[in-house]
Scaffold this motif. Sequence first.
Motif, mmCIF file in Angstrom:
data_model
loop_
_atom_site.group_PDB
_atom_site.id
_atom_site.type_symbol
_atom_site.label_atom_id
_atom_site.label_comp_id
_atom_site.label_asym_id
_atom_site.label_seq_id
_atom_site.Cartn_x
_atom_site.Cartn_y
_atom_site.Cartn_z
ATOM 1 N N MET A 84 0.866 -1.028 0.044
ATOM 2 C CA MET A 84 -0.005 -0.006 0.103
ATOM 3 C C MET A 84 0.798 1.366 -0.098
ATOM 4 S SD MET A 84 -3.064 -1.270 -0.203
ATOM 5 C CE MET A 84 -4.057 -0.053 0.234
ATOM 6 N N ALA A 85 1.823 1.377 0.777
ATOM 7 C CA ALA A 85 3.001 2.371 0.787
ATOM 8 C C ALA A 85 3.416 2.669 -0.624
ATOM 9 C CB ALA A 85 3.759 2.123 1.801
ATOM 10 N N ARG A 86 3.801 1.658 -1.400
ATOM 11 C CA ARG A 86 4.221 1.606 -2.927
ATOM 12 C C ARG A 86 3.038 2.498 -3.766
ATOM 13 N NH1 ARG A 86 7.269 -3.098 -1.917
ATOM 14 N NH2 ARG A 86 5.430 -4.166 -3.086
ATOM 15 N N ARG A 87 1.947 2.056 -3.467
ATOM 16 C CA ARG A 87 0.845 2.227 -4.236
ATOM 17 C C ARG A 87 0.473 3.839 -4.155
ATOM 18 N NH1 ARG A 87 -5.172 -0.695 -4.285
ATOM 19 N NH2 ARG A 87 -5.904 0.892 -5.850
ATOM 20 N N TYR A 88 0.537 4.075 -2.751
ATOM 21 C CA TYR A 88 0.156 5.735 -2.473
ATOM 22 C C TYR A 88 1.122 6.540 -1.814
ATOM 23 C CZ TYR A 88 -4.505 3.660 -2.551
ATOM 24 O OH TYR A 88 -5.660 2.881 -2.945
ATOM 25 N N HIS A 89 2.263 6.338 -2.270
ATOM 26 C CA HIS A 89 3.392 7.177 -1.673
ATOM 27 C C HIS A 89 3.281 8.427 -2.493
ATOM 28 C CE1 HIS A 89 7.232 8.871 -0.827
ATOM 29 N NE2 HIS A 89 7.293 8.054 0.295
ATOM 30 N N PRO A 90 3.419 9.817 -2.047
ATOM 31 C CA PRO A 90 3.347 10.870 -2.780
ATOM 32 C C PRO A 90 4.439 10.821 -3.903
ATOM 33 C CG PRO A 90 2.960 11.145 -0.296
ATOM 34 C CD PRO A 90 3.396 9.802 -0.347
ATOM 35 N N ASP A 91 5.486 10.647 -3.490
ATOM 36 C CA ASP A 91 6.718 10.421 -4.524
ATOM 37 C C ASP A 91 6.494 9.987 -5.840
ATOM 38 O OD1 ASP A 91 7.991 12.386 -2.709
ATOM 39 O OD2 ASP A 91 9.433 10.664 -2.042
ATOM 40 N N VAL A 92 5.548 8.714 -5.714
ATOM 41 C CA VAL A 92 5.488 8.146 -7.104
ATOM 42 C C VAL A 92 4.127 8.340 -7.737
ATOM 43 C CG1 VAL A 92 7.203 6.317 -6.451
ATOM 44 C CG2 VAL A 92 4.700 6.170 -5.846
ATOM 45 N N CYS A 93 3.194 9.230 -7.107
ATOM 46 C CA CYS A 93 1.828 9.402 -7.631
ATOM 47 C C CYS A 93 1.832 10.490 -8.798
ATOM 48 C CB CYS A 93 0.878 9.612 -6.645
ATOM 49 S SG CYS A 93 1.184 11.198 -5.789
ATOM 50 N N PRO A 94 1.051 10.502 -9.762
ATOM 51 C CA PRO A 94 0.817 11.571 -10.596
ATOM 52 C C PRO A 94 0.592 12.978 -9.990
ATOM 53 C CG PRO A 94 -0.678 9.747 -11.082
ATOM 54 C CD PRO A 94 -0.132 9.479 -9.853
ATOM 55 N N PRO A 95 0.813 14.130 -10.509
ATOM 56 C CA PRO A 95 0.648 15.408 -9.888
ATOM 57 C C PRO A 95 -0.849 15.526 -9.399
ATOM 58 C CG PRO A 95 2.184 15.561 -11.597
ATOM 59 C CD PRO A 95 1.732 14.353 -11.637
ATOM 60 N N GLU A 96 -1.702 15.266 -10.347
ATOM 61 C CA GLU A 96 -3.103 15.478 -10.161
ATOM 62 C C GLU A 96 -3.669 14.569 -8.884
ATOM 63 O OE1 GLU A 96 -2.787 12.521 -13.448
ATOM 64 O OE2 GLU A 96 -2.069 14.368 -13.145
ATOM 65 N N GLU A 97 -3.215 13.575 -8.539
ATOM 66 C CA GLU A 97 -3.763 12.523 -7.598
ATOM 67 C C GLU A 97 -2.759 12.949 -6.179
ATOM 68 O OE1 GLU A 97 -3.531 8.630 -8.830
ATOM 69 O OE2 GLU A 97 -4.921 8.973 -10.677
ATOM 70 N N LEU A 98 -1.940 13.938 -6.068
ATOM 71 C CA LEU A 98 -1.066 14.039 -4.986
ATOM 72 C C LEU A 98 -1.895 14.262 -3.766
ATOM 73 C CD1 LEU A 98 1.812 14.482 -4.060
ATOM 74 C CD2 LEU A 98 1.548 16.966 -4.711
ATOM 75 N N GLU A 99 -2.901 14.940 -3.676
ATOM 76 C CA GLU A 99 -3.504 15.282 -2.529
ATOM 77 C C GLU A 99 -4.095 14.141 -2.035
ATOM 78 O OE1 GLU A 99 -7.057 18.343 -0.690
ATOM 79 O OE2 GLU A 99 -5.795 19.005 -2.490
ATOM 80 N N GLU A 100 -4.854 13.424 -2.794
ATOM 81 C CA GLU A 100 -5.666 12.222 -2.377
ATOM 82 C C GLU A 100 -4.660 11.068 -1.872
ATOM 83 O OE1 GLU A 100 -8.611 9.745 -1.428
ATOM 84 O OE2 GLU A 100 -8.801 11.663 -1.834
ATOM 85 N N ASN A 101 -3.716 10.906 -2.787
ATOM 86 C CA ASN A 101 -2.637 9.797 -2.285
ATOM 87 C C ASN A 101 -1.948 10.068 -0.803
ATOM 88 O OD1 ASN A 101 -3.540 8.351 -4.523
ATOM 89 N ND2 ASN A 101 -1.270 8.526 -5.718
ATOM 90 N N THR A 102 -1.572 11.359 -0.767
ATOM 91 C CA THR A 102 -0.982 11.853 0.462
ATOM 92 C C THR A 102 -1.827 11.488 1.461
ATOM 93 O OG1 THR A 102 0.213 13.591 -0.612
ATOM 94 C CG2 THR A 102 0.052 13.700 1.622
ATOM 95 N N LYS A 103 -3.257 11.832 1.384
ATOM 96 C CA LYS A 103 -4.127 11.461 2.723
ATOM 97 C C LYS A 103 -4.120 10.011 2.848
ATOM 98 C CE LYS A 103 -9.083 11.715 3.607
ATOM 99 N NZ LYS A 103 -10.262 11.829 2.826
ATOM 100 N N ARG A 104 -4.457 9.202 1.812
ATOM 101 C CA ARG A 104 -4.411 7.700 1.789
ATOM 102 C C ARG A 104 -2.986 7.194 2.199
ATOM 103 N NH1 ARG A 104 -8.074 4.269 1.609
ATOM 104 N NH2 ARG A 104 -7.080 2.807 0.367
ATOM 105 N N PHE A 105 -2.023 7.651 1.978
ATOM 106 C CA PHE A 105 -0.509 7.325 2.388
ATOM 107 C C PHE A 105 -0.637 7.481 4.058
ATOM 108 C CE2 PHE A 105 4.012 7.848 3.465
ATOM 109 C CZ PHE A 105 4.440 6.852 3.023
ATOM 110 N N LEU A 106 -1.141 8.627 4.433
ATOM 111 C CA LEU A 106 -0.946 8.944 5.760
ATOM 112 C C LEU A 106 -1.824 7.769 6.501
ATOM 113 C CD1 LEU A 106 -0.885 12.635 6.087
ATOM 114 C CD2 LEU A 106 0.929 11.258 6.373
ATOM 115 N N GLU A 107 -3.141 7.532 6.152
ATOM 116 C CA GLU A 107 -3.957 6.651 6.605
ATOM 117 C C GLU A 107 -3.041 5.251 6.776
ATOM 118 O OE1 GLU A 107 -7.482 6.650 4.044
ATOM 119 O OE2 GLU A 107 -8.139 8.424 5.307
#
Length: 158
Positions: free
Chosen positions: A53-76
Amino acid sequence: RLHNVSRRRPAGAAKFLFIAATAVSDPPTFYDVLGLANNDVALPDIKTAYRKMARRYHPDVCPPEELEENTKRFLEVQEAYETLSDSRRRAMYDAHLLNFGPRKRWDLNAGEGVHWKRQWEGQLLGLQYRNTTKDANSNSWGARMRRKKEQEQQEQSS
């Protein structure tokens, strides 16, 4: 006849509405966040699920348009892993799920904060009590100075 047809729901509509209502009312558990089926999983399984899950939602590897949502999910995901990987925290979390279910928000620090505050207040009251009783019966330098200061204040006010 046409009017009656438009009033009917599709066959799966009621089921979909029930699923949507349930998904909105019940927040996911930490096991759900990590994609684990139940709470009878071992620590290596938790670590594997966290890494996935960390690889999937890590903010460094996500597309820029999904950064906010992925950051939130990564913190969860991070919070879920920190709780479930620590045996003490996991036991507290499992007890919370057993008592309250997933509907009540889990907050580990709130429970510890209340306990810590009560303990601190108890210690403070104990110190205040000992201070007042010790001054009356003690012959320490501090107690003598406080008594002397109180006597001087009483003499000045009279």
